[in-house]
Design a protein around this motif. Sequence first.
Motif, short mmCIF file in Angstrom:
data_model
loop_
_atom_site.label_atom_id
_atom_site.label_comp_id
_atom_site.label_asym_id
_atom_site.label_seq_id
_atom_site.Cartn_x
_atom_site.Cartn_y
_atom_site.Cartn_z
N PRO A 28 0.83 -1.22 0.00
CA PRO A 28 0.00 0.00 0.00
C PRO A 28 0.86 1.27 0.00
O PRO A 28 1.95 1.29 0.58
CB PRO A 28 -0.79 -0.11 1.31
N SER A 29 0.38 2.29 -0.65
CA SER A 29 1.16 3.52 -0.80
C SER A 29 1.46 4.18 0.53
O SER A 29 2.54 4.75 0.71
CB SER A 29 0.46 4.50 -1.73
N HIS A 30 0.52 4.12 1.50
CA HIS A 30 0.80 4.75 2.80
C HIS A 30 1.94 4.03 3.53
O HIS A 30 2.70 4.65 4.25
CB HIS A 30 -0.48 4.80 3.66
#
Length: 63
Positions: A20-22
Amino acid sequence: MSEKKQNPFKEMDKSLREVPSHMKKKVMSDVATAKLLMEMASLFTCNYKATIEGMFKTNPKTN
């Protein structure tokens, strides 16, 4: 003996998933923070020798 052994390293490729990007942002932020701390520590610890040598170094005057 008739069993065929599986190579565990070949199976590692199969389980790759997108992160995930976060999570990527958090990891990169943590790496940047660690790098900053290492550079700050080197400024205040490792360079004492060079600083002291520079203070006591004499430059002969040329005429």
